[in-house]
Design a protein around this motif. Structure first.
Motif, PDB file in Angstrom:
ATOM      1  N   LEU A 116      11.423 -10.793  -0.391  1.00  0.00           N
ATOM      2  CA  LEU A 116      10.016 -11.208  -0.452  1.00  0.00           C
ATOM      3  C   LEU A 116       9.291 -10.971   0.866  1.00  0.00           C
ATOM      4  O   LEU A 116       8.110 -10.597   0.865  1.00  0.00           O
ATOM      5  N   ARG A 117       9.969 -11.160   1.967  1.00  0.00           N
ATOM      6  CA  ARG A 117       9.320 -10.900   3.277  1.00  0.00           C
ATOM      7  C   ARG A 117       8.947  -9.434   3.412  1.00  0.00           C
ATOM      8  O   ARG A 117       7.888  -9.099   3.908  1.00  0.00           O
ATOM      9  N   ARG A 118       9.847  -8.560   2.969  1.00  0.00           N
ATOM     10  CA  ARG A 118       9.574  -7.124   3.068  1.00  0.00           C
ATOM     11  C   ARG A 118       8.449  -6.726   2.106  1.00  0.00           C
ATOM     12  O   ARG A 118       7.608  -5.892   2.445  1.00  0.00           O
ATOM     13  N   VAL A 119       8.421  -7.319   0.931  1.00  0.00           N
ATOM     14  CA  VAL A 119       7.333  -7.051  -0.019  1.00  0.00           C
ATOM     15  C   VAL A 119       5.999  -7.427   0.627  1.00  0.00           C
ATOM     16  O   VAL A 119       5.040  -6.657   0.600  1.00  0.00           O
ATOM     17  N   GLU A 120       5.947  -8.606   1.217  1.00  0.00           N
ATOM     18  CA  GLU A 120       4.714  -9.047   1.887  1.00  0.00           C
ATOM     19  C   GLU A 120       4.378  -8.136   3.063  1.00  0.00           C
ATOM     20  O   GLU A 120       3.208  -7.806   3.287  1.00  0.00           O
ATOM     21  N   GLN A 121       5.388  -7.725   3.805  1.00  0.00           N
ATOM     22  CA  GLN A 121       5.176  -6.848   4.959  1.00  0.00           C
ATOM     23  C   GLN A 121       4.568  -5.510   4.529  1.00  0.00           C
ATOM     24  O   GLN A 121       3.604  -5.031   5.137  1.00  0.00           O
ATOM     25  N   LEU A 122       5.123  -4.913   3.492  1.00  0.00           N
ATOM     26  CA  LEU A 122       4.594  -3.638   3.014  1.00  0.00           C
ATOM     27  C   LEU A 122       3.198  -3.799   2.414  1.00  0.00           C
ATOM     28  O   LEU A 122       2.332  -2.951   2.611  1.00  0.00           O
ATOM     29  N   THR A 123       2.984  -4.893   1.689  1.00  0.00           N
ATOM     30  CA  THR A 123       1.656  -5.144   1.128  1.00  0.00           C
ATOM     31  C   THR A 123       0.644  -5.334   2.252  1.00  0.00           C
ATOM     32  O   THR A 123      -0.469  -4.807   2.193  1.00  0.00           O
ATOM     33  N   SER A 124       1.019  -6.047   3.286  1.00  0.00           N
ATOM     34  CA  SER A 124       0.148  -6.250   4.441  1.00  0.00           C
ATOM     35  C   SER A 124      -0.204  -4.914   5.096  1.00  0.00           C
ATOM     36  O   SER A 124      -1.360  -4.665   5.445  1.00  0.00           O
ATOM     37  N   LEU A 125       0.792  -4.056   5.230  1.00  0.00           N
ATOM     38  CA  LEU A 125       0.567  -2.736   5.829  1.00  0.00           C
ATOM     39  C   LEU A 125      -0.442  -1.937   5.015  1.00  0.00           C
ATOM     40  O   LEU A 125      -1.402  -1.381   5.557  1.00  0.00           O
ATOM     41  N   VAL A 126      -0.247  -1.908   3.712  1.00  0.00           N
ATOM     42  CA  VAL A 126      -1.094  -1.091   2.842  1.00  0.00           C
ATOM     43  C   VAL A 126      -2.492  -1.667   2.691  1.00  0.00           C
ATOM     44  O   VAL A 126      -3.471  -0.935   2.634  1.00  0.00           O
ATOM     45  N   THR A 127      -2.606  -2.997   2.640  1.00  0.00           N
ATOM     46  CA  THR A 127      -3.907  -3.627   2.386  1.00  0.00           C
ATOM     47  C   THR A 127      -4.578  -4.151   3.649  1.00  0.00           C
ATOM     48  O   THR A 127      -5.626  -4.784   3.565  1.00  0.00           O
TER      49      THR A 127
END
Length: 177
Positions: A116-127
């Motif tokens: 979940l941390r990595r999902v949030e990290q990638l979403t943060s990067l993209v958005t």
């Protein structure tokens, strides 16, 4: 092999919410369209759909590099079909999915579920830190984690991949692996 996550990124990466009103008016004045994503935006005032178009290629490059490495590691041919929406991959393709998802660190090595941390990290990067998108992608990742019904890593990767593919299709995120 192509997909849209993690996201995975779906998950990981790109969930957008836009609420537009057709030509809103108050006392004869036309108002600008209302973009809900800007209320919770991060570093940018750019609409989320524009951020996705601009930032997803960076994530896609990471996926492509990881896939290439996994193909070599598993001694598979360099040319592969897209597996993001493939309902019946071979066992070797399921293990390729595991390698790619773990390689981009979206699948946890110990639990065989989405990190979940990595999902949030990638979403943060993209958005660019859009809090709505980050919360939604985390919620969708949790839902995908609940859908995993096996302890076998390759099969778990396939089950996660099916869930990620559905979420990415619903949210119009275009990534592939």
């Amino acid at each position: 092999m192509h997909s849209t996550l993690l996201s995975l990124l779906a998950l990981a990466s790109g969930i957008w919410v836009q609420c537009s009103m057709a030509e809103p008016q108050i006392k004869g004045q036309q108002l600008p369209q209302f973009d809900l994503t800007r209320l919770f935006g991060g570093r940018s005032s750019v609409p989320l759909v524009t951020l996705l178009d601009r930032n997803l290629p960076e994530v896609q490059q990471m996926i492509d590099r990881t896939k290439k490495s996994c193909l070599q590691k598993l001694r598979m041919p360099a040319v592969q079909r897209s597996l993001i929406r493939e309902p019946n991959p071979t066992e070797q393709e399921k293990c390729l999915l595991e390698c790619v998802l773990k390689g981009i660190q979206i699948m946890d090595d110990s639990t065989n579920k989405l990190n979940l941390r990595r999902v949030e990290q990638l979403t943060s990067l993209v958005t660019e830190d859009n809090k709505v998108a980050m919360a939604l992608s985390s919620s969708l990742a949790q839902s995908c984690n609940r859908s995993v019904s096996t302890q076998k890593p390759c099969e778990a990767a396939h089950q996660l991949n099916q869930c990620i593919g559905r979420q990415m299709e619903r949210n119009r995120v275009k990534l592939h692996w």
